[in-house]
Design an enzyme around this catalytic site. Structure first.
Site, PDB file in Angstrom:
ATOM      1  N   HIS A  38      42.126  41.113  33.034  1.00 22.44           N
ATOM      2  CA  HIS A  38      40.718  40.759  32.834  1.00 22.44           C
ATOM      3  C   HIS A  38      39.761  41.792  33.422  1.00 22.44           C
ATOM      4  CE1 HIS A  38      41.709  39.648  36.852  1.00 22.44           C
ATOM      5  NE2 HIS A  38      40.429  39.502  37.132  1.00 22.44           N
ATOM      6  N   ASP A  39      40.286  42.750  34.172  1.00 19.10           N
ATOM      7  CA  ASP A  39      39.425  43.801  34.739  1.00 19.10           C
ATOM      8  C   ASP A  39      39.533  45.109  33.962  1.00 19.10           C
ATOM      9  OD1 ASP A  39      38.444  42.218  36.793  1.00 19.10           O
ATOM     10  OD2 ASP A  39      40.119  42.720  38.114  1.00 19.10           O
TER      11      ASP A  39
ATOM     12  N   ASP B 171      43.309  37.762  45.084  1.00 17.89           N
ATOM     13  CA  ASP B 171      42.188  38.629  44.741  1.00 17.89           C
ATOM     14  C   ASP B 171      41.783  39.518  45.930  1.00 17.89           C
ATOM     15  OD1 ASP B 171      40.031  39.077  42.704  1.00 17.89           O
ATOM     16  OD2 ASP B 171      38.763  38.493  44.379  1.00 17.89           O
TER      17      ASP B 171
ATOM     18  N   GLU C  75      46.564  41.592  44.617  1.00 16.09           N
ATOM     19  CA  GLU C  75      45.830  42.594  43.861  1.00 16.09           C
ATOM     20  C   GLU C  75      45.769  43.787  44.815  1.00 16.09           C
ATOM     21  OE1 GLU C  75      41.627  43.412  41.565  1.00 16.09           O
ATOM     22  OE2 GLU C  75      41.625  42.061  43.274  1.00 16.09           O
TER      23      GLU C  75
ATOM     24  N   ASP D  21      44.694  31.750  41.062  1.00 19.79           N
ATOM     25  CA  ASP D  21      44.036  32.886  41.692  1.00 19.79           C
ATOM     26  C   ASP D  21      43.488  32.435  43.044  1.00 19.79           C
ATOM     27  OD1 ASP D  21      42.633  35.507  41.654  1.00 19.79           O
ATOM     28  OD2 ASP D  21      42.868  35.309  39.477  1.00 19.79           O
TER      29      ASP D  21
HETATM   30  C1  NOJ Z   1      38.980  41.413  41.490  1.00 16.86           C
HETATM   31  C2  NOJ Z   1      38.974  40.533  40.297  1.00 16.86           C
HETATM   32  O1  NOJ Z   1      40.117  40.760  39.536  1.00 16.86           O
HETATM   33  C3  NOJ Z   1      37.688  40.802  39.571  1.00 16.86           C
HETATM   34  O2  NOJ Z   1      37.663  40.205  38.303  1.00 16.86           O
HETATM   35  C4  NOJ Z   1      36.562  40.322  40.438  1.00 16.86           C
HETATM   36  O3  NOJ Z   1      35.338  40.659  39.820  1.00 16.86           O
HETATM   37  C5  NOJ Z   1      36.616  40.935  41.833  1.00 16.86           C
HETATM   38  N1  NOJ Z   1      37.940  40.996  42.368  1.00 16.86           N
HETATM   39  C6  NOJ Z   1      35.791  40.144  42.788  1.00 16.86           C
HETATM   40  O4  NOJ Z   1      36.404  38.915  43.062  1.00 16.86           O
END
Ligand code: NOJ
Length: 559
Positions: A335-336, A206, A260, A104
């Site tokens: 994970h989000d 990210d 992302e 990442d």
């Molecule tokens: C996106 C990430 O996937 C997430 O988990 C994170 O909290 C935010 N960006 C900030 O880095």
């Protein structure tokens, strides 16, 4: 030229990516936190899945305000996760097995404990001052910027040392790096070279769409209609910086790069991934992730559920976006997000297995690189915490505070979080039915889902019809049939509210996929004669007796 050649064959188009949240995969040293040696110890399992690439969420030094998305040293390993020697060993073992590794890249912001920020705070003329976005308070409060994780949703934090505000799109401990400063860009490229020199195979980037900013910090321009995400992802030099990153770093290696893609639309997608743009390989869009929530709420579920026709339209649209150029990705959890089966399927005891298998069939039969989240191959479900004290995620904790600060309904918030909170998707991997699901022999950092007694890898290994063995079978099907990777996609029976059906075709090879998204029998008018069709795969223990699909049934035919 075959269809495949004309579309530009690449290893990352044919790959299946398996995402591991290292904190929750396997604890090797008894501190309740997953670690790199834990991952290395489970490579037989990972390899047995048939996947090609492992994406690890951030493993770098971090005070863990946002579980590693707040990096304090980009060239070191988080103490909780082990050492650089552990990393080197893990990478070598993965490569020996033919598995590729994607890390990442968190470059929009770092930790406030990073030496760059600590320096930058000291004085207005510190050499690192310009690594971040500072605003002198004598000029008044800067124009509002919205923050994801701030208890007041305010992205400017006042710091008395230099009587200035600094910018943080995420938490106060995640100051935004100033990409307009060429030195910052060089630092990040240097970090990327460092990891590529070690042999990693790519980066997931990210919130990379947020890196460039108008540093005059004007009021939000009217054309964005109050939508900060569209504004943040439309910075003035974004593409210039991505091209520079490609030229300086990515072009020198045969690696995977995936953005992302927050804020990216079907109209802007090509600017990021078309080959002649020389920016990135792929992106993942967020359009599907917005379905099924009530508008203008913080991820409160719509009691009606999500609309399957809207779902089909989104994924069909995105197939179309990349039909001739560029390449897509597909995912239903990470994970989000909450757990895939709880969000898009049905995790009740009668339907959990069937609907998990059905959703996996979808991911593995679309024209896009699948990003598959650890634990979904077992059908792991949402944990549904009853109280805020059970949560570890800064998003849930700070949003709770924000609701409280604004006099909102806290119990409604907790109810909604049972459906949508990120910690639902971060609970420890369920290895077996021993204490803590075999994840750790200490107290786990986040509670283990109590369903581990029945939902676990060891039990599923022994069962030919388990979700796990179905996952392996559908991975194998994709690997053995290139038509499922490169073949043309055609949606069938679009208006059917219950069934998602489509064709995949390449040359003379043609496959039909039928997915029943409902807990009831449903039919689709595929308009095809299936009598000579060959049923390659389905998710029930017993063969289908008619054309009608049983609840959550998935079928793949060669036609
Ligand atoms: C996106 C990430 O996937 C997430 O988990 C994170 O909290 C935010 N960006 C900030 O880095």
């Amino acid at each position: 030229m075959s269809e495949k050649e004309s579309i530009g064959r690449k290893w990352w188009k044919e790959a299946i990516v398996y995402q591991i949240y290292p904190r929750s995969f396997k604890d090797s040293n008894g501190d309740g936190i997953g670690d790199l040696n834990g991952i290395t110890s489970e490579l037989d399992y990972i390899q047995s899945l048939g996947i090609d690439v492992i994406w690890l969420n951030p493993i770098f030094s971090s005070p863990n305000d946002d579980n590693g998305y707040d990096i304090s040293d980009y060239k070191n390993i988080m103490t909780d996760f082990g050492t650089m020697e552990d990393f080197d060993r893990m990478l070598a073992s993965m490569h020996e097995r033919g598995l590729k590794v994607v890390l990442d890249l968190v470059a929009n912001h770092c930790s406030d404990e990073h030496p760059w920020f600590k320096q930058s705070m000291r004085s207005r003329d510190n050499p690192y001052r310009n690594y971040f976005h500072w605003w002198p308070a004598e000029n008044g409060k800067p124009a509002h910027r919205w923050s994801f994780f701030d208890v007041n949703a305010d992205a400017w934090k006042y710091d008395a040392t230099t009587n200035s505000y600094y910018l943080h799109y995420f938490s106060q401990k995640q100051p935004d790096l100033n990409w307009e400063n060429p030195k910052v860009r060089k630092e990040i490229y240097d970090v990327m070279h460092f990891w590529f020199a070690k042999g990693i195979d790519g980066f997931r980037m990210d919130v990379i769409t947020f890196i460039s900013k108008d540093t005059s910090f004007p009021e939000l321009p009217g054309k964005y209609q109050g939508d900060f995400i569209s504004y943040y992802s439309d910075g003035p030099h974004l593409h210039e910086y991505l091209r520079e990153m490609n030229e300086e770093v990515l072009s020198k290696y045969d690696v995977l790069s995936v953005a992302e893609g927050i804020g990216i639309t079907g109209e802007t997608a090509h600017d990021f991934v078309d080959e002649e743009r020389h920016e990135l390989n792929m992106l993942y869009h967020f359009e599907g992730m917005g379905l099924g929530y009530l508008p203008n709420t913080f991820k409160y579920p719509d009691p009606q559920g999500f609309d399957l026709v809207a779902f089909k339209d989104i994924y069909s649209k995105w197939d179309h976006v990349f039909a001739d150029k560029g390449w897509g990705t597909i995912y239903l959890g990470n994970h989000d997000q909450p757990r895939m089966v709880s969000r898009w399927g049905n995790d009740s005891p009668a339907c959990r297995e069937l609907s998990s298998k059905m959703l996996t069939t979808f991911l593995m039969t679309m024209r896009a690189t699948p990003f598959y989240y650890y634990g979904d191959e077992l059908g792991m479900a949402n944990i549904r915490f009853n109280k805020i004290g059970d949560y570890r995620d800064i998003e849930s904790i700070n949003m709770y505070q924000l609701v409280k600060n604004s006099g909102g309904d806290l119990s409604a918030f907790i109810e909604a979080q049972k459906f949508s909170a990120r910690d639902n998707g971060r609970t420890p991997f369920q290895w077996n039915d021993s204490a803590n699901a075999g994840f750790t022999n200490a107290a786990p950092w986040l509670a283990v889902n109590p369903d581990f007694k029945t939902v676990n890898a060891a039990a599923q290994e022994k069962d030919d019809n388990s979700v796990l063995n179905y996952f392996r079978a559908v991975v194998k099907l994709r690997k053995e049939n290139e038509v499922l990777v490169y073949g043309k996609y055609t949606l069938i029976d679009r208006d059917n509210p219950d069934v998602y059906a489509y064709l995949r075709e390449s040359g003379r090879k043609k496959m039909l996929v039928m997915l029943n998204f409902r807990n009831k029998t449903a039919s689709t008018n595929a308009g095809l004669d299936l009598t000579n069709g060959k049923l390659l795969l389905h998710n029930y223990d017993t063969a289908p007796a008619s054309d009608a699909l049983r609840p959550y049934e998935a079928r793949v035919y060669e036609v």
